[in-house]
Motif scaffolding. Structure first.
Motif, PDB file in Angstrom:
ATOM      1  N   ILE A   1      57.937 -22.157  40.673  1.00  0.00           N
ATOM      2  CA  ILE A   1      58.088 -21.394  41.916  1.00  0.00           C
ATOM      3  C   ILE A   1      59.454 -21.666  42.547  1.00  0.00           C
ATOM      4  O   ILE A   1      60.168 -20.744  42.944  1.00  0.00           O
ATOM      5  N   THR A   2      59.830 -22.955  42.620  1.00  0.00           N
ATOM      6  CA  THR A   2      61.112 -23.279  43.256  1.00  0.00           C
ATOM      7  C   THR A   2      62.277 -22.780  42.403  1.00  0.00           C
ATOM      8  O   THR A   2      63.298 -22.346  42.932  1.00  0.00           O
ATOM      9  N   GLY A   3      62.105 -22.806  41.065  1.00  0.00           N
ATOM     10  CA  GLY A   3      63.145 -22.278  40.189  1.00  0.00           C
ATOM     11  C   GLY A   3      63.356 -20.789  40.430  1.00  0.00           C
ATOM     12  O   GLY A   3      64.492 -20.318  40.562  1.00  0.00           O
ATOM     13  N   ASP A   4      62.249 -20.065  40.522  1.00  0.00           N
ATOM     14  CA  ASP A   4      62.313 -18.625  40.846  1.00  0.00           C
ATOM     15  C   ASP A   4      63.019 -18.376  42.164  1.00  0.00           C
ATOM     16  O   ASP A   4      63.896 -17.522  42.268  1.00  0.00           O
ATOM     17  N   GLY A   5      62.598 -19.125  43.184  1.00  0.00           N
ATOM     18  CA  GLY A   5      63.148 -18.931  44.524  1.00  0.00           C
ATOM     19  C   GLY A   5      64.642 -19.202  44.560  1.00  0.00           C
ATOM     20  O   GLY A   5      65.412 -18.439  45.148  1.00  0.00           O
ATOM     21  N   LEU A   6      65.056 -20.282  43.889  1.00  0.00           N
ATOM     22  CA  LEU A   6      66.479 -20.613  43.857  1.00  0.00           C
ATOM     23  C   LEU A   6      67.256 -19.549  43.091  1.00  0.00           C
ATOM     24  O   LEU A   6      68.343 -19.152  43.491  1.00  0.00           O
ATOM     25  N   ALA A   7      66.679 -19.072  41.993  1.00  0.00           N
ATOM     26  CA  ALA A   7      67.374 -18.101  41.138  1.00  0.00           C
ATOM     27  C   ALA A   7      67.562 -16.767  41.851  1.00  0.00           C
ATOM     28  O   ALA A   7      68.571 -16.093  41.640  1.00  0.00           O
ATOM     29  N   ILE A   8      66.600 -16.400  42.671  1.00  0.00           N
ATOM     30  CA  ILE A   8      66.685 -15.084  43.327  1.00  0.00           C
ATOM     31  C   ILE A   8      67.261 -15.233  44.737  1.00  0.00           C
ATOM     32  O   ILE A   8      68.370 -14.790  45.018  1.00  0.00           O
ATOM     33  N   VAL A   9      66.534 -15.914  45.630  1.00  0.00           N
ATOM     34  CA  VAL A   9      67.006 -16.022  47.016  1.00  0.00           C
ATOM     35  C   VAL A   9      68.264 -16.887  47.104  1.00  0.00           C
ATOM     36  O   VAL A   9      69.258 -16.503  47.729  1.00  0.00           O
ATOM     37  N   GLY A  10      68.226 -18.042  46.444  1.00  0.00           N
ATOM     38  CA  GLY A  10      69.360 -18.960  46.506  1.00  0.00           C
ATOM     39  C   GLY A  10      70.628 -18.351  45.925  1.00  0.00           C
ATOM     40  O   GLY A  10      71.698 -18.420  46.535  1.00  0.00           O
TER      41      GLY A  10
ATOM     42  N   LEU B   1      71.393 -15.171  45.495  1.00  0.00           N
ATOM     43  CA  LEU B   1      71.882 -14.034  46.285  1.00  0.00           C
ATOM     44  C   LEU B   1      72.577 -14.509  47.564  1.00  0.00           C
ATOM     45  O   LEU B   1      73.616 -13.973  47.951  1.00  0.00           O
ATOM     46  N   MET B   2      71.994 -15.541  48.219  1.00  0.00           N
ATOM     47  CA  MET B   2      72.635 -16.094  49.411  1.00  0.00           C
ATOM     48  C   MET B   2      74.009 -16.663  49.060  1.00  0.00           C
ATOM     49  O   MET B   2      74.989 -16.484  49.793  1.00  0.00           O
ATOM     50  N   PHE B   3      74.074 -17.364  47.932  1.00  0.00           N
ATOM     51  CA  PHE B   3      75.331 -17.966  47.480  1.00  0.00           C
ATOM     52  C   PHE B   3      76.387 -16.881  47.226  1.00  0.00           C
ATOM     53  O   PHE B   3      77.541 -17.009  47.664  1.00  0.00           O
ATOM     54  N   LEU B   4      75.973 -15.795  46.539  1.00  0.00           N
ATOM     55  CA  LEU B   4      76.925 -14.719  46.234  1.00  0.00           C
ATOM     56  C   LEU B   4      77.373 -14.006  47.499  1.00  0.00           C
ATOM     57  O   LEU B   4      78.538 -13.626  47.634  1.00  0.00           O
ATOM     58  N   TRP B   5      76.452 -13.849  48.443  1.00  0.00           N
ATOM     59  CA  TRP B   5      76.774 -13.206  49.724  1.00  0.00           C
ATOM     60  C   TRP B   5      77.837 -14.027  50.458  1.00  0.00           C
ATOM     61  O   TRP B   5      78.850 -13.519  50.946  1.00  0.00           O
ATOM     62  N   TRP B   6      77.583 -15.349  50.515  1.00  0.00           N
ATOM     63  CA  TRP B   6      78.499 -16.293  51.176  1.00  0.00           C
ATOM     64  C   TRP B   6      79.869 -16.258  50.516  1.00  0.00           C
ATOM     65  O   TRP B   6      80.909 -16.128  51.179  1.00  0.00           O
ATOM     66  N   LEU B   7      79.886 -16.342  49.173  1.00  0.00           N
ATOM     67  CA  LEU B   7      81.143 -16.367  48.422  1.00  0.00           C
ATOM     68  C   LEU B   7      81.899 -15.052  48.588  1.00  0.00           C
ATOM     69  O   LEU B   7      83.119 -15.043  48.826  1.00  0.00           O
ATOM     70  N   GLY B   8      81.181 -13.928  48.471  1.00  0.00           N
ATOM     71  CA  GLY B   8      81.804 -12.613  48.622  1.00  0.00           C
ATOM     72  C   GLY B   8      82.379 -12.434  50.015  1.00  0.00           C
ATOM     73  O   GLY B   8      83.452 -11.839  50.195  1.00  0.00           O
ATOM     74  N   ALA B   9      81.683 -12.982  51.033  1.00  0.00           N
ATOM     75  CA  ALA B   9      82.162 -12.858  52.416  1.00  0.00           C
ATOM     76  C   ALA B   9      83.438 -13.661  52.624  1.00  0.00           C
ATOM     77  O   ALA B   9      84.361 -13.216  53.321  1.00  0.00           O
TER      78      ALA B   9
END
Lengths: 134, 147
Positions: free
Chosen positions: B32-41, B43-51
Motif C-alpha cells: 500500500i505504501t509503495g503504491d502511494g509513494l509511486a503515485i501520490v509521492g 506526482l507531488m515530487f514532479l509538480w514541485w520540481l516542475g514548479a
C-alpha cells in the motif's frame, strides 16, 4: 515436463525467460533509493522550501543536479517494477493486464523524462533566473 | 472471481480467511505504501520540481496550493490543509516502506524467519515508522515556530 536445470533457471532459461533479473533490479534500485532518498529527504528538511531562488541555486549545483537525476532514475525504475508486480497479481484478464502495464510504462517513463528534463532546465538556466528572482 | 473460473476450479485462500498477524500486516502495508509513494509521492515530487524549473511565479503558486497562501481564499484554505495531510501521510509511507524494505533485504539473506523474531521485527517496523514520522514533523513544527 521439467523446468530445466538449476543453473539454467538462474541464467534466465526457465519458464519466464528472464530469470532473476526483475527481482535483482528491485533490490539494486532499493539500495540506490536508500542512499539517494535519504540524501534528498535530509536536504528537504534543511532547505528553505519557501524560497524559490535558494532552491533554484541548490538544484543547479552540478553535484546536486546529478544526484537528483540519479534519484529519478532509481526511484522511477523501482516503482515501475513494484507496480508491475501489483498489476500482475491483481489485474485479471489478459487485455486489462496488458493495458495496465502499457499505462504503467507510459507513466513511469514519461514521469522520469519530465523530472529529468526539469532538472536539466534548472541546471542550465541562465544565472539571471536564479538569484534575484521574485 | 468465484464461479467465473472455467470448470469451477478451487481458488487459493485469499486475505479474508487469515487471522491478521504483524508479519501479514507489514507485507500488505509494504504494498500500500509503495503504491502511494509511486503515485501520490512521485506526482507531488514532479509538480514541485516542475514548479522550480518554471520560475518564481509557478513556484509561488505551488506553495500557495500545497502549504500556505498569504491571501488564502476558501479553496486554498482547504488545499493547504489537504496538502499537509498528504505530506504527513507521504512521510509516514516513506518510513513504513523504508523500514519494511530493510526488513525484506534482511529476509533475503535467509535470516529472521523464526516466528518470534519475525513477529518482533514486523511490529518494530510499524512502531519505527510512526516514531520517525512524529520526530520529523515535530522538527518541522519547531522550525516553523522559530521563523
Amino acid at each position: 515436463m521439467g523446468n530445466g536445470t538449476r543453473l539454467g533457471r538462474v541464467r534466465g532459461l526457465g519458464p519466464s525467460h528472464h530469470g532473476t533479473g526483475h527481482w535483482l533490479q528491485q533490490r539494486l534500485t532499493a539500495l540506490g533509493n536508500l542512499l539517494l532518498v535519504t540524501w534528498f529527504f535530509v536536504s528537504l528538511l534543511r532547505l528553505p522550501l519557501g524560497d524559490h531562488a535558494a532552491l533554484h541555486r541548490w538544484a543547479s549545483n552540478p553535484t546536486v543536479a546529478l544526484g537528483l537525476i540519479l534519484l529519478v532514475v532509481s526511484v522511477f525504475w523501482h516503482f515501475r517494477l513494484g507496480l508491475q508486480v501489483m498489476i500482475e497479481d491483481y489485474v485479471h484478464g489478459e487485455a486489462a493486464k496488458l493495458l495496465s502495464l502499457v499505462i504503467l510504462n507510459f507513466y513511469a517513463i514519461g514521469g522520469a523524462a519530465f523530472g529529468i528534463f526539469a532538472i536539466v532546465r534548472i541546471a542550465l538556466a541562465p544565472a539571471a533566473l536564479g538569484p534575484g528572482g521574485m | 472471481m468465484a464461479g467465473k473460473e472455467p470448470g469451477g476450479r478451487p481458488l487459493s485462500p485469499h486475505l479474508g480467511v487469515y487471522k491478521w498477524a504483524p508479519s501479514m500486516a507489514v507485507s500488505i502495508f509494504h504494498r500500500i505504501t509503495g503504491d502511494g509513494l509511486a503515485i501520490v509521492g512521485a506526482l507531488m515530487f514532479l509538480w514541485w520540481l516542475g514548479a522550480i524549473a518554471a520560475g518564481p511565479d509557478a513556484y509561488a503558486a505551488f506553495v500557495a496550493c500545497v502549504w500556505h497562501d498569504p491571501e488564502a481564499g476558501t479553496f486554498h484554505q482547504i488545499t493547504n490543509i489537504l496538502g499537509k495531510i498528504v505530506l504527513v501521510g507521504l512521510t509516514w509511507a516513506l518510513f513504513q516502506h523504508l523500514f519494511s524494505g530493510l526488513r525484506h533485504l534482511v529476509l533475503d539473506t535467509g535470516a529472521g524467519y523464526e516466528l518470534k523474531t519475525n513477529r518482533l521485527w514486523s511490529i518494530l517496523v510499524f512502531v519505527g515508522a510512526i516514531l520517525a514520522t512524529a520526530a520529523v514533523w515535530l522538527y518541522i513544527a519547531k522550525e516553523a515556530l522559530h521563523g
